[in-house]
Design a protein around this motif. Structure first.
Motif, PDB file in Angstrom:
ATOM      1  N   GLU A  35      23.212  92.065  24.047  1.00 24.23           N
ATOM      2  CA  GLU A  35      21.862  92.333  24.537  1.00 24.23           C
ATOM      3  C   GLU A  35      21.644  93.835  24.542  1.00 24.23           C
ATOM      4  OE1 GLU A  35      21.395  90.845  28.490  1.00 24.23           O
ATOM      5  OE2 GLU A  35      21.936  88.798  27.933  1.00 24.23           O
ATOM      6  N   ALA A  36      20.388  94.212  24.393  1.00 25.47           N
ATOM      7  CA  ALA A  36      20.053  95.624  24.564  1.00 25.47           C
ATOM      8  C   ALA A  36      19.905  95.870  26.053  1.00 25.47           C
ATOM      9  CB  ALA A  36      18.753  95.947  23.836  1.00 25.47           C
ATOM     10  N   MET A  37      20.671  96.813  26.577  1.00 35.56           N
ATOM     11  CA  MET A  37      20.601  97.089  28.009  1.00 35.56           C
ATOM     12  C   MET A  37      20.318  98.561  28.240  1.00 35.56           C
ATOM     13  SD  MET A  37      23.821  94.945  29.302  1.00 35.56           S
ATOM     14  CE  MET A  37      24.078  93.334  28.590  1.00 35.56           C
ATOM     15  N   ILE A  38      19.624  98.812  29.326  1.00 31.99           N
ATOM     16  CA  ILE A  38      19.333 100.201  29.661  1.00 31.99           C
ATOM     17  C   ILE A  38      19.859 100.473  31.068  1.00 31.99           C
ATOM     18  CG2 ILE A  38      16.971  99.680  30.461  1.00 31.99           C
ATOM     19  CD1 ILE A  38      16.250 102.406  28.985  1.00 31.99           C
ATOM     20  N   VAL A  39      20.545 101.586  31.197  1.00 30.89           N
ATOM     21  CA  VAL A  39      21.060 101.980  32.511  1.00 30.89           C
ATOM     22  C   VAL A  39      20.320 103.245  32.921  1.00 30.89           C
ATOM     23  CG1 VAL A  39      23.088 102.682  33.824  1.00 30.89           C
ATOM     24  CG2 VAL A  39      23.317 101.004  31.990  1.00 30.89           C
ATOM     25  N   ARG A  40      19.794 103.220  34.144  1.00 36.03           N
ATOM     26  CA  ARG A  40      19.035 104.380  34.627  1.00 36.03           C
ATOM     27  C   ARG A  40      19.709 104.945  35.864  1.00 36.03           C
ATOM     28  NH1 ARG A  40      14.766 100.555  33.500  1.00 36.03           N
ATOM     29  NH2 ARG A  40      13.624 101.248  31.656  1.00 36.03           N
ATOM     30  N   ARG A  41      19.635 106.263  35.974  1.00 31.56           N
ATOM     31  CA  ARG A  41      20.193 106.901  37.163  1.00 31.56           C
ATOM     32  C   ARG A  41      19.051 107.391  38.037  1.00 31.56           C
ATOM     33  NH1 ARG A  41      24.791 110.958  36.148  1.00 31.56           N
ATOM     34  NH2 ARG A  41      23.168 112.191  35.189  1.00 31.56           N
ATOM     35  N   LYS A  42      19.177 107.158  39.333  1.00 33.61           N
ATOM     36  CA  LYS A  42      18.128 107.594  40.253  1.00 33.61           C
ATOM     37  C   LYS A  42      18.223 109.096  40.476  1.00 33.61           C
ATOM     38  CE  LYS A  42      16.595 103.612  42.672  1.00 33.61           C
ATOM     39  NZ  LYS A  42      17.409 102.444  42.378  1.00 33.61           N
ATOM     40  N   GLU A  43      17.073 109.720  40.548  1.00 33.72           N
ATOM     41  CA  GLU A  43      17.016 111.153  40.814  1.00 33.72           C
ATOM     42  C   GLU A  43      15.987 111.413  41.898  1.00 33.72           C
ATOM     43  OE1 GLU A  43      16.121 112.946  37.063  1.00 33.72           O
ATOM     44  OE2 GLU A  43      18.102 112.434  36.276  1.00 33.72           O
ATOM     45  N   LYS A  44      16.220 112.469  42.644  1.00 34.08           N
ATOM     46  CA  LYS A  44      15.283 112.759  43.721  1.00 34.08           C
ATOM     47  C   LYS A  44      14.204 113.703  43.217  1.00 34.08           C
ATOM     48  CE  LYS A  44      15.382 112.675  48.617  1.00 34.08           C
ATOM     49  NZ  LYS A  44      16.216 112.616  49.808  1.00 34.08           N
ATOM     50  N   LEU A  45      12.947 113.255  43.422  1.00 32.15           N
ATOM     51  CA  LEU A  45      11.804 114.063  43.024  1.00 32.15           C
ATOM     52  C   LEU A  45      11.023 114.343  44.297  1.00 32.15           C
ATOM     53  CD1 LEU A  45      10.152 114.995  40.339  1.00 32.15           C
ATOM     54  CD2 LEU A  45       8.679 113.087  40.951  1.00 32.15           C
ATOM     55  N   GLY A  46      11.198 115.545  44.824  1.00 33.92           N
ATOM     56  CA  GLY A  46      10.567 115.836  46.110  1.00 33.92           C
ATOM     57  C   GLY A  46      11.223 114.984  47.185  1.00 33.92           C
ATOM     58  N   PHE A  47      10.426 114.113  47.807  1.00 34.68           N
ATOM     59  CA  PHE A  47      10.954 113.262  48.867  1.00 34.68           C
ATOM     60  C   PHE A  47      11.463 111.927  48.345  1.00 34.68           C
ATOM     61  CE2 PHE A  47       7.930 115.872  51.344  1.00 34.68           C
ATOM     62  CZ  PHE A  47       8.850 116.403  52.240  1.00 34.68           C
ATOM     63  N   ILE A  48      10.943 111.531  47.186  1.00 32.92           N
ATOM     64  CA  ILE A  48      11.207 110.155  46.772  1.00 32.92           C
ATOM     65  C   ILE A  48      12.217 110.063  45.626  1.00 32.92           C
ATOM     66  CG2 ILE A  48       8.988 109.235  47.553  1.00 32.92           C
ATOM     67  CD1 ILE A  48       8.047 109.398  44.655  1.00 32.92           C
ATOM     68  N   TRP A  49      12.853 108.891  45.577  1.00 33.16           N
ATOM     69  CA  TRP A  49      13.814 108.622  44.517  1.00 33.16           C
ATOM     70  C   TRP A  49      13.106 107.924  43.363  1.00 33.16           C
ATOM     71  CZ3 TRP A  49      18.801 110.258  44.511  1.00 33.16           C
ATOM     72  CH2 TRP A  49      19.325 110.704  45.736  1.00 33.16           C
ATOM     73  N   ILE A  50      13.310 108.462  42.164  1.00 34.62           N
ATOM     74  CA  ILE A  50      12.725 107.787  41.010  1.00 34.62           C
ATOM     75  C   ILE A  50      13.829 107.565  39.976  1.00 34.62           C
ATOM     76  CG2 ILE A  50      10.451 108.826  41.340  1.00 34.62           C
ATOM     77  CD1 ILE A  50      11.215 110.593  38.832  1.00 34.62           C
ATOM     78  N   ASN A  51      13.556 106.696  39.016  1.00 28.28           N
ATOM     79  CA  ASN A  51      14.507 106.497  37.931  1.00 28.28           C
ATOM     80  C   ASN A  51      14.455 107.697  37.010  1.00 28.28           C
ATOM     81  OD1 ASN A  51      15.547 104.019  38.665  1.00 28.28           O
ATOM     82  ND2 ASN A  51      13.864 102.919  37.711  1.00 28.28           N
ATOM     83  N   GLY A  52      15.560 108.386  36.883  1.00 27.16           N
ATOM     84  CA  GLY A  52      15.603 109.585  36.054  1.00 27.16           C
ATOM     85  C   GLY A  52      16.229 109.307  34.705  1.00 27.16           C
ATOM     86  N   GLU A  53      17.315 110.026  34.421  1.00 23.28           N
ATOM     87  CA  GLU A  53      17.970 109.915  33.116  1.00 23.28           C
ATOM     88  C   GLU A  53      18.386 108.465  32.822  1.00 23.28           C
ATOM     89  OE1 GLU A  53      21.623 112.030  30.701  1.00 23.28           O
ATOM     90  OE2 GLU A  53      21.175 112.695  32.739  1.00 23.28           O
ATOM     91  N   SER A  54      18.241 108.096  31.551  1.00 24.26           N
ATOM     92  CA  SER A  54      18.625 106.735  31.179  1.00 24.26           C
ATOM     93  C   SER A  54      19.346 106.746  29.840  1.00 24.26           C
ATOM     94  CB  SER A  54      17.393 105.842  31.101  1.00 24.26           C
ATOM     95  OG  SER A  54      16.572 106.256  30.040  1.00 24.26           O
ATOM     96  N   ILE A  55      20.239 105.780  29.679  1.00 22.10           N
ATOM     97  CA  ILE A  55      20.924 105.615  28.402  1.00 22.10           C
ATOM     98  C   ILE A  55      20.812 104.160  28.002  1.00 22.10           C
ATOM     99  CG2 ILE A  55      23.209 105.511  27.321  1.00 22.10           C
ATOM    100  CD1 ILE A  55      23.784 108.225  28.451  1.00 22.10           C
ATOM    101  N   GLU A  56      20.484 103.962  26.734  1.00 27.14           N
ATOM    102  CA  GLU A  56      20.305 102.602  26.252  1.00 27.14           C
ATOM    103  C   GLU A  56      21.539 102.179  25.455  1.00 27.14           C
ATOM    104  OE1 GLU A  56      16.532 101.993  24.291  1.00 27.14           O
ATOM    105  OE2 GLU A  56      17.352 100.237  23.268  1.00 27.14           O
ATOM    106  N   PHE A  57      22.037 100.985  25.772  1.00 28.74           N
ATOM    107  CA  PHE A  57      23.112 100.396  24.988  1.00 28.74           C
ATOM    108  C   PHE A  57      22.510  99.234  24.198  1.00 28.74           C
ATOM    109  CE2 PHE A  57      25.097 102.240  28.777  1.00 28.74           C
ATOM    110  CZ  PHE A  57      26.062 103.054  28.193  1.00 28.74           C
ATOM    111  N   PRO A  58      22.273  99.435  22.902  1.00 28.42           N
ATOM    112  CA  PRO A  58      21.535  98.414  22.149  1.00 28.42           C
ATOM    113  C   PRO A  58      22.311  97.108  21.967  1.00 28.42           C
ATOM    114  CG  PRO A  58      21.693 100.482  20.911  1.00 28.42           C
ATOM    115  CD  PRO A  58      22.630 100.585  22.064  1.00 28.42           C
ATOM    116  N   ALA A  59      23.621  97.139  22.073  1.00 22.72           N
ATOM    117  CA  ALA A  59      24.383  95.913  21.816  1.00 22.72           C
ATOM    118  C   ALA A  59      25.563  95.777  22.778  1.00 22.72           C
ATOM    119  CB  ALA A  59      24.867  95.893  20.369  1.00 22.72           C
TER     120      ALA A  59
END
Lengths: 311, 256
Positions: free
Chosen positions: B75-99
């Motif tokens: 399966e194509a899967m994507i892993v995202r790392r949370k990053e802090k933007l100001g006060f809130i946590w958002i999904n930051g850097e991501s790496i996709e594993f296509p297989a």
């Protein structure tokens, strides 16, 4: 007894799902709200992927609104003309909302926008409602009677200056068509993004901005919610294939039963008390969503399969 | 003439079979080669049986080890790392594993590090850390890939989809072994490969593969296909169901 949900692709206990439906149905019956703002977070919390929760809940709200709107219609509490104008705006809004969510999903930020929307709208509306109802309760205790508002003064001056005025006989209004279209659109956007009917925004907007008489407000709101959530459901189906009919049917089974009990329970409480309780609940959901955004996450990474793989 | 050719083929086949056992020392079978996901599906347990016969590699009397690797559909899967933007946590850097494998399990009769050296597993590609996962992202990201790969492993392990050394291979004796393959309720559908590797004295000896199919069946399959092949009609159907259900509820509610 577990059931495999073919779209959500996971197994869940049937009684757990019906139970969630019943609890939210009870509250919606008691307070006269759709309950989407409670159900969608509950679904997300119980492990259903957010986008499936939002799409499926749109589907369930359609059913809940039909039965509610029917009851109001029998009492003559639906302004069809106003409802259809709201739908006009709502249809465009729902399209925008679902598209926005689809794009954000591709960027991996759908979670953020869903939670942010919940925090901002539930927090604000809930706080205002709570403030208003507490003030009403306090005034009632002290025997204060607010001076009656003149019907002619209900609208601010700028509202009368808007063009394309139309007469809404049932609501006894003569206002610009742009106003209900605009409100319908805003609620449509929220419906698409948050998986809610939007009654919690629609009802205050109808009362305070449009100046509709309260006896047609809830019925008309439910009437337009039927159309907007139907459109949102179809849009979600086309864009993300994330509507789980099995889940929706089970939820609404519970909701129907719960709502019957809720209506009876609600009849025993006073209007202001009901509003204060509802407002408190709305605020709590909003705060919880906001807290989730601020609090340090337990897990720094998230993982998701990318849609479009052949199953 | 025809007859002569046939007997010649038969003779060749017999000759081949007589010589073959040396190459086919490992035989596998599954208790169920096709898992059907239906409405009551709550995961499945299947049993893998295997037997090791004598071969040029050594006789069954010598002690041997078995490592089983189960791989689900990619399966194509994507892993995202949370990053802090100001006060809130958002999904930051991501790496996709296509297989990346949708399911991955490694089981052995004893801890892997006792069976053979790390190099041996690296060469055979056993173990998640030895899988060569392609990824999408710039060269700048290549340093962070191991972290994301580990995160993928941890997250999928917590979902029960990656099971490295959580199950074990049971040695029954006389060259016979078995393993219980646990498939959770959220198992991906598609074709699975089960590979059994035989090690002896820390050396890889022989490998055998057996396929397994997991598929949605009946109503579940029909609903899924409907939703994906004609999404507009599916959405319309969902709406009609909701309208009818709401109407029925409204009528019943009025009477009660």
């Amino acid at each position: 007894m577990t059931l495999y949900l073919p779209i959500a692709e996971l197994s869940m206990n049937i009684f757990f799902i019906i139970g969630m439906g019943a609890i939210v149905g009870f509250l919606s019956g008691m307070f006269g709200v759709g309950g989407g703002f409670l159900m969608t977070p509950l679904l997300i919390f119980s492990g259903i992927p957010p986008i499936i929760a939002v799409a499926t809940e749109s589907n369930e709200i359609t059913a809940a609104s039909v039965s509610g709107a029917l009851a109001h219609h029998r009492r003559g509490g639906v302004d069809m003309k106003m409802g259809l104008v709201l739908v006009l705006g709502g249809a465009v809004g729902a399209l925008i909302g679902v598209q926005t969510l689809t794009i954000l999903k591709a960027l991996g930020q759908e979670d953020l926008i869903i939670k942010l929307a919940y925090f901002l709208f539930l927090g604000t509306v809930g706080f205002l409602m709570f403030w208003e109802s507490v003030r009403a309760i306090v005034r009632q205790r002290s025997g204060y009677i607010p001076p009656p508002i003149n019907r002619e003064d209900r609208h601010k001056a700028w509202i009368h200056k808007l063009p394309f005025k139309i007469r809404f006989r049932k609501s006894r209004l003569y206002i610009s068509i742009l106003l209900p279209i605009g409100i319908g659109m805003l609620v449509g956007v929220l419906s698409g993004i948050m998986g809610v009917g939007g009654g919690f925004i629609m009802v205050p907007a109808m009362i305070y901005i449009l100046g509709m008489p309260t006896n047609v407000v809830v019925g008309t709101s439910l009437f337009q919610i039927i159309f907007v959530t139907s459109l949102a459901t179809i849009n979600h189906s086309i864009n993300t294939q994330s509507v789980d009919v099995f889940l929706a049917v089970l939820l609404l089974t519970g909701a129907v039963i719960g709502a019957q009990v809720g209506v009876r329970a609600g009849a025993k409480l006073k209007g202001e008390q009901l509003r204060a309780l509802l407002a408190l609940m709305v605020v709590l959901v909003g705060i919880k969503m906001g807290y989730d955004l601020i609090a340090d996450p337990a897990e720094m990474y998230t993982e998701a399969s990318i849609e479009g793989g052949g199953h | 003439m025809m007859r002569k050719a046939c007997s010649l083929i038969a003779l060749t086949v017999m000759l081949f079979l007589a010589l073959a056992p040396a190459a086919h020392a490992l035989v596998l079978d599954l208790s169920n080669k096709r898992i059907e996901i239906r409405y009551s599906f709550d995961g499945a347990d299947i049993i893998l049986f295997g037997t090791v016969g004598s071969s040029a590699a050594g006789s069954i009397n010598d002690p041997f080890d078995v490592v089983v690797v189960v791989r689900g559909p990619e399966e194509a899967m994507i892993v995202r790392r949370k990053e802090k933007l100001g006060f809130i946590w958002i999904n930051g850097e991501s790496i996709e594993f296509p297989a990346a494998p949708g399911y991955y399990a490694v089981a052995a009769n004893r801890p892997l590090n006792e069976i053979a050296a790390t190099n041996e597993f690296l060469a055979t590609g056993i173990g998640f850390e030895n899988l060569h996962l392609a990824f999408e992202g710039g060269a700048r990201r290549s340093q962070t890939v191991p972290e994301f790969k580990q995160a993928l492993f941890d997250l999928r392990t917590s979902k029960g989809l990656y099971r490295q050394e959580e199950d074990s291979v049971t040695m029954i004796g006389e060259g016979l072994f078995r393993m219980d393959v646990h498939l959770p309720a959220n198992v991906p559908v598609g074709e699975f490969q089960i590979d059994a590797y035989v090690f002896q004295n820390g050396q890889f000896k022989v490998r055998e593969r057996i396929p397994l199919v997991v598929d949605k069946e009946g109503f579940e399959r029909a609903v899924f296909n409907f939703a994906h092949e004609s999404p507009f009609l599916y959405g319309l159907m969902a709406v009609v169901i909701a309208l009818v259900a709401g109407w029925v509820a409204g009528v019943v509610g009025k009477k009660s």
